[in-house]
Design an enzyme around this catalytic site. Structure first.
Site, PDB file in Angstrom:
ATOM      1  N   HIS A 359      48.326  54.919   9.020  1.00 47.90           N
ATOM      2  CA  HIS A 359      48.241  53.708   8.203  1.00 47.90           C
ATOM      3  C   HIS A 359      48.189  52.438   9.027  1.00 47.90           C
ATOM      4  O   HIS A 359      47.455  51.505   8.718  1.00 47.90           O
ATOM      5  CB  HIS A 359      49.438  53.666   7.262  1.00 47.90           C
ATOM      6  N   CYS A 667      32.387  34.799  47.517  1.00 47.14           N
ATOM      7  CA  CYS A 667      32.845  35.541  46.340  1.00 47.14           C
ATOM      8  C   CYS A 667      34.215  35.096  45.838  1.00 47.14           C
ATOM      9  O   CYS A 667      34.849  35.811  45.065  1.00 47.14           O
ATOM     10  CB  CYS A 667      32.856  37.045  46.620  1.00 47.14           C
TER      11      CYS A 667
HETATM   12  C1  PEP Z   1      39.152  35.773  48.063  1.00 45.22           C
HETATM   13  O1  PEP Z   1      40.192  35.773  48.727  1.00 45.22           O
HETATM   14  O2  PEP Z   1      38.446  34.763  47.845  1.00 45.22           O
HETATM   15  C2  PEP Z   1      38.695  37.013  47.424  1.00 45.22           C
HETATM   16  C3  PEP Z   1      37.539  37.088  46.809  1.00 45.22           C
HETATM   17  O3  PEP Z   1      39.552  38.070  47.466  1.00 45.22           O
HETATM   18  P1  PEP Z   1      40.802  38.190  46.487  1.00 45.22           P
HETATM   19  O4  PEP Z   1      40.721  37.042  45.512  1.00 45.22           O
HETATM   20  O5  PEP Z   1      40.673  39.516  45.854  1.00 45.22           O
HETATM   21  O6  PEP Z   1      41.935  38.058  47.438  1.00 45.22           O
END
Ligand code: PEP
Ligand code: MG
Length: 740
Positions: A359, A667
């Protein structure tokens, strides 16, 4: 006065004089129930039941006789939570002989679990020489004493065996059954439907019966109000199903049978709330044994009603404030309860005992609340206010997620947002500036549930696959086969698009359960590649898994937290050695490094000779460059990416890498911020990897920019020598009418 009432009244006298020792309690029970033995076993950490007091067995055995939960009659009683009534215990197949107790002369045995809020705290045992079954009234009496004992043990801090201290801090992953899809991330609210019953015994059964009747009327009025608010819109099938559920519930609410049983217990000398609690626990025991789904649901409804009655009688646990986006955790959840909590604004539900056809599940679908069921043992590990993730798409419940895991889920959630729908038109278009400079916008991901973002965002690939996230979510590092399966799935989903795998970046704020760090500065401590190089078996296992996952396809691997070329070389050597052993070998093998530690900037000539690519991890790079902990909120805005030192560093890197023909990408989170992305592109970093939510807004932003003119503007701004460059860059963007 009957035996029961006299026993109850003597127990009450005993409690009135403060906390009675267990030895007094067992003496009293043995004498009032005219039994030769009465013993209490208390559950200790590590699933151990320890003889804590006895009348009739050898006193030497107290504190010495120990049984595991599930071992012997006592252990079985604790494990199953059921009463064991045996005329000839010593011939029962589960009997475990403990010579120190001196229990050989006693044939019959009654073992009753001592439980509170669904947890087993111990076992109360009565034994006699004569082989016979204990009568129903005798069983009732011992169960009543067990309830009282539960209060005493709970007050003395007896445990249910969960490892002390540990449970409250480490992340835990529970695999459950999705009841309603979706993701919720938020603080936990534990469903405690009623205050623990403190007043067990009463002098005036008539007054208690009256209290019960008034509580029933109060409860039924509450239900009428609640049901009036059930949603009328939504999928027709869900709306109809939820109506049927509530009709069935109403029938149970007006059923006189179980209320009569509560009345019987009241006449035995208990308060109305103690009687309701007793009947609820009987219902629960019956539910555990019934396999018929329909009957189980009826009994679950009754249990829900019993809890509501208890709340009406005791006032319930005060629910001071339900935090925004809270996740409700419950052992079981009745439909009325779910409606109540929905009105208080919960965002997700996790239930120990609930099935998709139940439910609560039907209503969760009608209400659109992400919900998970079948999460055994979850509640005992949770504390009010703990952070949690309900991932009802993949069937995971994560308690106290690592910050990184939490962020990954928030990213997944964000990606569903309405804003995303508006930007969807950008999906199929290539990423390029207004003056035709092409860009590569890639994804940062770490969980398989994020992989569909590749398709949804139209990203050019995965620029950072954080391999440690899946390990953190499952609570330990998987073996080679399991890791290979995870990575192969990533490559399968990515198809022709490139993927950059980053090796395990554990440590600092990404700790596996059971990992204790005593370092003063874990972010700069024994973490990441340093662990991999010191524990080469761990790193080798992962490298082998990556090579196996590739199975002849192209593979790109990078190492995190590299501080010296020697470290990079050592890691690369391990990978190349593994690559010789694994067949088929990858079509291409690209080995790169992250640039997160500033020291690498002074080793660029050597590094660029050995590394196939460089990915700047700006999150860590900035924390080390400015000596500012990335996890300290008060430092969050203190140092700016858009400042001379950062831009100078990036520029130097780009120039050196270009000369060496080594591609550079970035990144960190900076890649998903429009002004930062713009500046990076102007400096020559045209491959940016970011969370899914960034891809389309960044793509839309770039399409509005003449990069060549921005380059000269940026040069002028840098020459002007201000500390933060953000304001002049933002002003330029505003003046150009660039929507960010
Ligand atoms: C960073 O340090 O910019 C990175 C991409 O790695 P994390 O954020 O996983 O430490
Ligand atoms: Mg990093």
């Amino acid at each position: 006065m009957t035996g029961t009432r006299r026993l109850l009244s003597r127990l009450r006298d005993l409690r009135a004089h403060g906390s009675a020792p267990l030895s007094t309690l067992v003496q009293l029970v043995a004498s009032e129930l005219v039994s030769e033995v009465c013993s209490v076993y208390v559950q200790r950490p590590g699933d151990i039941l320890e003889l804590a007091a006895t009348e009739g067995l050898n006193q030497d055995a107290v504190g010495r006789t120990r049984l595991r939960v599930g071992e012997g009659i006592v252990g079985l009683c604790a494990a199953t939570g059921t009463v064991m009534n045996l005329p000839d215990a010593q011939n029962h197949p589960a009997f475990a002989y403990r010579p120190e107790t001196g229990e050989e002369p006693f044939a019959s045995m009654l073992a009753v679990p001592v439980r509170r809020s669904g947890r087993t705290l111990g076992v109360l045992v009565v034994q006699n020489r004569t082989p016979r079954n204990f009568t129903d009234p005798e069983v009732d009496d011992v169960e009543t004493v067990a309830m009282l004992l539960a209060e005493m043990l709970a007050g003395s801090g007896a445990t249910d065996g969960s490892p002390e201290g540990l449970a409250a801090t480490v992340p835990r992953l529970f695999a459950g059954t999705p009841l309603m899809g979706g993701i919720a991330v938020g603080p936990v609210v534990l469903l405690r439907s009623a205050r623990p019953v403190i007043r067990l015994l009463a002098d005036d059964p008539k007054a208690e019966q009256l209290r019960l009747e008034q509580a029933v009327v109060h409860m039924q009025r509450g239900l009428d109000d609640l049901f009036a608010d059930v949603p009328h819109n939504g999928r027709a099938a869900d709306v109809n199903a939820s109506r049927e559920v509530l009709e069935a519930y109403r029938l149970v609410a007006s059923d006189a049978g179980w209320l009569r049983r509560v009345g019987d217990v009241i006449r035995g000398g208990m308060t109305a709330e103690a009687a309701v609690q007793r009947v609820a626990s009987e219902l629960h025991d019956r539910m555990r044994r019934i396999s018929d789904a329909y009957l189980r649901e009826r009994l679950a409804d009754m249990e829900d009603l019993a809890n509501r009655l208890l709340t009406a009688l005791t006032g319930g646990e005060p629910v001071a404030h339900v935090p925004e986006g809270a996740i409700l955790l419950a052992r079981r959840l009745g439909p009325a309860e779910l409606l109540d909590w929905h009105a208080r604004g919960i965002a997700g539900v996790a239930v120990e005992e609930a099935s998709p056809s139940g439910h609560a599940a039907i209503l969760a679908r009608a209400l659109g609340i992400p919900a998970l069921g079948s999460l055994r043992g979850m509640l005992d590990s949770a504390e009010q206010g703990d952070d949690a993730v309900v991932d009802a798409d993949d069937g995971n419940f994560i308690l106290r997620p690592e910050a990184e895991v939490r962020r990954a889920y928030i990213r997944a959630q964000e990606a569903r947002s309405a804003k995303y729908a508006e930007l969807a038109t950008w999906r199929g278009r290539p990423a390029a500036t207004a003056d035709g400079v092409g860009l590569k916008l890639m994804l940062n991901v770490g969980l398989s549930l994020e992989l569909p973002q590749l398709e949804r965002t139209g990203a050019d690939g995965i620029g950072l696959f954080r391999t440690e996230i899946a390990m953190l979510a499952r609570g330990s590092v998987a073996d080679v086969a399991e890791q290979a399966a995870i990575y192969a799935r990533v490559l399968d989903e990515a198809g022709d698009k490139p993927v950059l795998f980053r090796t395990l970046d554990l440590g600092a704020d990404k700790l596996l359960p059971g990992t204790v760090t005593e370092e003063e500065n874990p972010a700069m401590g024994w973490r990441s590649l340093r662990v991999g190089l010191d524990r080469p078996a761990l790193l080798r296992r992962q490298l082998r898994a990556l090579l196996l996952a590739a199975g002849g396809r192209g593979l790109s691997v990078m190492f995190p937290m590299v501080a010296t070329v020697a470290e990079f070389r050592a890691a690369k050597t391990l990978l190349l050695a593994e690559a010789k052993r694994v067949r088929p070998c990858p079509g291409t093998l690209r080995i790169g490094t992250m640039l997160e530690v500033p020291s690498l900037m002074w080793q660029l000539p050597d590094l660029l000779k050995e590394s196939d690519f460089i990915s700047v991890g700006s999150n860590d790079l900035l924390q080390f460059l400015f000596a500012a902990d990335r996890g300290t909120p008060s430092l969050y805005d203190r140092y700016d990416f858009l400042s001379q030192p950062v831009l100078d560093l990036i520029e130097q890197l780009v120039v050196a890498a270009k000369a060496a023909c080594v591609p550079v990408s970035l990144c960190g989170e900076a890649a998903s911020r429009p002004l930062e992305a713009l500046v990076l592109a102007a400096l020559g970093v045209t491959t940016l990897s970011m969370p899914a939510s960034g891809i389309l807004p960044i793509k839309a932003m770039f399409a509005q920019v003449e990069l060549a003119s921005f380059r000269s503007v940026l040069s002028a701004i840098r020459r002007s020598g201000g500390t933060s460059l953000r304001e002049p860059i933002a002003t330029w963007a505003r003046e150009q009418g660039i929507i960010i």
